[in-house]
Design a protein around this motif. Sequence first.
Motif, short mmCIF file in Angstrom:
data_model
loop_
_atom_site.label_atom_id
_atom_site.label_comp_id
_atom_site.label_asym_id
_atom_site.label_seq_id
_atom_site.Cartn_x
_atom_site.Cartn_y
_atom_site.Cartn_z
N THR A 192 -2.13 -3.34 3.16
CA THR A 192 -1.34 -3.98 4.23
C THR A 192 -1.26 -3.08 5.46
O THR A 192 -1.46 -3.53 6.60
CB THR A 192 0.06 -4.31 3.71
OG1 THR A 192 -0.05 -5.16 2.56
CG2 THR A 192 0.87 -5.03 4.78
N LYS A 193 -0.96 -1.81 5.25
CA LYS A 193 -0.81 -0.88 6.39
C LYS A 193 -2.15 -0.60 7.07
O LYS A 193 -2.22 -0.53 8.30
CB LYS A 193 -0.18 0.43 5.91
CG LYS A 193 1.26 0.27 5.43
CD LYS A 193 2.15 -0.26 6.53
CE LYS A 193 3.59 -0.41 6.08
NZ LYS A 193 4.46 -0.96 7.14
N SER B 223 1.28 -1.67 -6.73
CA SER B 223 2.08 -1.79 -5.51
C SER B 223 1.60 -0.82 -4.43
O SER B 223 1.59 -1.16 -3.25
CB SER B 223 3.56 -1.54 -5.82
OG SER B 223 4.03 -2.45 -6.78
N GLU C 36 10.01 4.23 0.09
CA GLU C 36 10.49 2.89 -0.21
C GLU C 36 10.66 2.69 -1.71
O GLU C 36 11.58 2.00 -2.16
CB GLU C 36 9.53 1.84 0.38
CG GLU C 36 9.51 1.83 1.90
CD GLU C 36 8.77 0.63 2.43
OE1 GLU C 36 8.51 -0.30 1.66
OE2 GLU C 36 8.46 0.62 3.64
N TRP C 37 9.76 3.26 -2.49
CA TRP C 37 9.87 3.10 -3.93
C TRP C 37 11.10 3.84 -4.46
O TRP C 37 11.84 3.34 -5.31
CB TRP C 37 8.61 3.64 -4.60
CG TRP C 37 8.54 3.38 -6.07
CD1 TRP C 37 9.01 4.16 -7.07
CD2 TRP C 37 7.96 2.24 -6.71
NE1 TRP C 37 8.76 3.60 -8.29
CE2 TRP C 37 8.11 2.43 -8.10
CE3 TRP C 37 7.31 1.11 -6.25
CZ2 TRP C 37 7.65 1.50 -9.03
CZ3 TRP C 37 6.84 0.19 -7.18
CH2 TRP C 37 7.01 0.39 -8.54
N PHE D 189 5.34 4.80 1.32
CA PHE D 189 5.46 4.04 0.08
C PHE D 189 6.39 4.75 -0.90
O PHE D 189 7.24 4.11 -1.54
CB PHE D 189 4.08 3.83 -0.55
CG PHE D 189 4.13 3.23 -1.93
CD1 PHE D 189 4.29 1.87 -2.09
CD2 PHE D 189 4.04 4.03 -3.06
CE1 PHE D 189 4.35 1.31 -3.36
CE2 PHE D 189 4.09 3.49 -4.33
CZ PHE D 189 4.25 2.12 -4.47
N HIS E 124 9.66 -6.66 -4.26
CA HIS E 124 8.81 -5.99 -3.29
C HIS E 124 7.61 -6.82 -2.89
O HIS E 124 6.72 -6.32 -2.23
CB HIS E 124 8.33 -4.64 -3.84
CG HIS E 124 7.38 -4.75 -4.99
ND1 HIS E 124 7.79 -4.93 -6.29
CD2 HIS E 124 6.03 -4.72 -5.03
CE1 HIS E 124 6.74 -4.98 -7.08
NE2 HIS E 124 5.66 -4.87 -6.34
N LYS E 125 7.60 -8.10 -3.28
CA LYS E 125 6.50 -8.97 -2.90
C LYS E 125 7.07 -10.14 -2.11
O LYS E 125 7.59 -11.08 -2.68
CB LYS E 125 5.75 -9.47 -4.13
CG LYS E 125 5.08 -8.33 -4.89
CD LYS E 125 4.36 -8.82 -6.10
CE LYS E 125 3.71 -7.67 -6.86
NZ LYS E 125 3.03 -8.12 -8.05
N GLU F 169 -1.59 -2.27 -2.85
CA GLU F 169 -1.26 -3.39 -1.97
C GLU F 169 -0.60 -2.90 -0.68
O GLU F 169 -0.89 -3.42 0.40
CB GLU F 169 -0.33 -4.36 -2.71
CG GLU F 169 -0.99 -5.05 -3.89
CD GLU F 169 -0.03 -5.95 -4.65
OE1 GLU F 169 -0.49 -6.72 -5.51
OE2 GLU F 169 1.19 -5.87 -4.38
N PHE F 170 0.28 -1.91 -0.80
CA PHE F 170 0.94 -1.35 0.38
C PHE F 170 -0.08 -0.69 1.30
O PHE F 170 -0.02 -0.84 2.53
CB PHE F 170 2.00 -0.34 -0.07
CG PHE F 170 2.89 0.15 1.03
CD1 PHE F 170 3.98 -0.58 1.43
CD2 PHE F 170 2.62 1.35 1.66
CE1 PHE F 170 4.81 -0.13 2.44
CE2 PHE F 170 3.43 1.82 2.67
CZ PHE F 170 4.54 1.08 3.06
N GLU F 171 -1.02 0.05 0.73
CA GLU F 171 -2.06 0.71 1.54
C GLU F 171 -2.92 -0.32 2.26
O GLU F 171 -3.24 -0.15 3.45
CB GLU F 171 -2.93 1.60 0.64
CG GLU F 171 -2.24 2.86 0.16
CD GLU F 171 -3.12 3.66 -0.79
OE1 GLU F 171 -2.80 4.83 -1.04
OE2 GLU F 171 -4.13 3.10 -1.28
#
Length: 487
Positions: free
Chosen positions: A306-307, A299, A222-223, A219, A237-238, A302-304
């Motif tokens: 998803t993974k 963010s 990417e950020w 993350f 990013h969404k 949400e990223f965590e």
Amino acid sequence: MSTLESQRYALEDLDRLEKAIADRFLEPARTHRDKISEEHEIASFLNRIQHQSNYLLDSFEDGNEERAREIANLHGGETTNQFDEFYKQLKSIKDFHRRYPNQPVENLEENYRKKRKTDDDTSDLDAIDTMFTGEEALGKYFDLIAFHERYVNLRGVTHVSYVQYLDIFDKFEQLSRTPKDDEYFKYISDLSAYLEGFLKRTRPLDDPEGSIAKIEESFNEEWENKKFKQNGTAVNHKPNGPNGEGIYCDACEKMFEKQTVYDGHLSGKKHKKNFELKQQGGVNGASSIAANFKERAISLREFEITKLAEILGEVREETKINVERKSALTLRERQLEMEALERQELGGDDEDGGGEQEDDGKIYNPLKLPIGWDGKPIPFWLWKLHGLGVEYPCEICGNFVYMGRKAFDKHFMEARHVHGLRCLGIQNSALFREITSIQDALALWEKIKKERRAQESLREQAVEVEDDEGNVMSEKVYNDLKKQGLL
């Protein structure tokens, strides 16, 4: 205890730990409950090995030279030899046992012995029981019922069933209209913490801390690489839309699927007003930093999620199957199922009630029949009666194969099929029941659009108008001629 004796004890402890881990791998667990218990035991042994190894590395460095002095004393000095020092230490040991003759000796082997269900000490087994909820079934399924209730109570969220929620809890494009307030942040934070805890509880040997750390590193990369693009007006990013792409307007907190629609939105009065308000709020600097920090925290959660949902994808599928299966059971059947599971977990070592199936810990199911409420494969005649062996592929669902007519009929109103129709540009899915081919669906949709256009044309021609000269024509023709000044 001297430094040399502490090092000897640590090295001996490492040997016992390695032997205990090997014993558990050589004798596989019979039930899922035993498997989870042994994995947590092995994880604790590995932590103990790491602790003892770190101690040995520090002690061998001998920063205070205590170890070197003890070794020099064992070699003897100018007036004494090594045997005098040896008998001196032996005498102190004998004096200690003479003063305390009944001192119990600690059985170090017992600490790492594999516990059986017949043992009096069942603290480890009780710890496994309290580690999971009843809905989780010792880590086989998710327990997201409370999170489903919180999800449907968020603002701007449409009501979905629990089974549908299991499909979309990591799809945050569904929440594009939901305000990112404190309630939303608390929801995704608790959901991320639950998934992290579930990973640690069910896979203690897969280095869950390392997996979580890799997710955070990914993350951050990417950020920093601007994959999460921030220019004051848009945050990309969404993802959204059929192709997984979309543009998010940070000022208006709204998602747009197409670039043309987003470009038109930028010239609107509402967007300009929201953008000015956001810029005015960020003039002080503190509010801008706080907003950026909050956006990054949201963010990250949400990223965590998803993974972690990708890592635990198999558990999610099993949970969906279990929820759908339980919904078809009666109260009596559920009680019988719970009693059967308790007997299986608590009586797996019985000599007279297990048989080959319990000894192996596996179910003999060569025909791959579905599992019934009692945890055993359903009878073959029942499987054949319901046609569960007949495959029904659906091209619209990505060539997904449904087993049995009941599952096939049910899937036409499910999210996967509806999403496939929307990707084809088809809105009314109720008219496309029993259609599984993309070509047939597109042909029917074109026919429906032609019929609608024909009906609209008929409605326009239904109203007739007469001009001053007595000519009768449709209202549309009359209006066109009047605009051209021919009447």
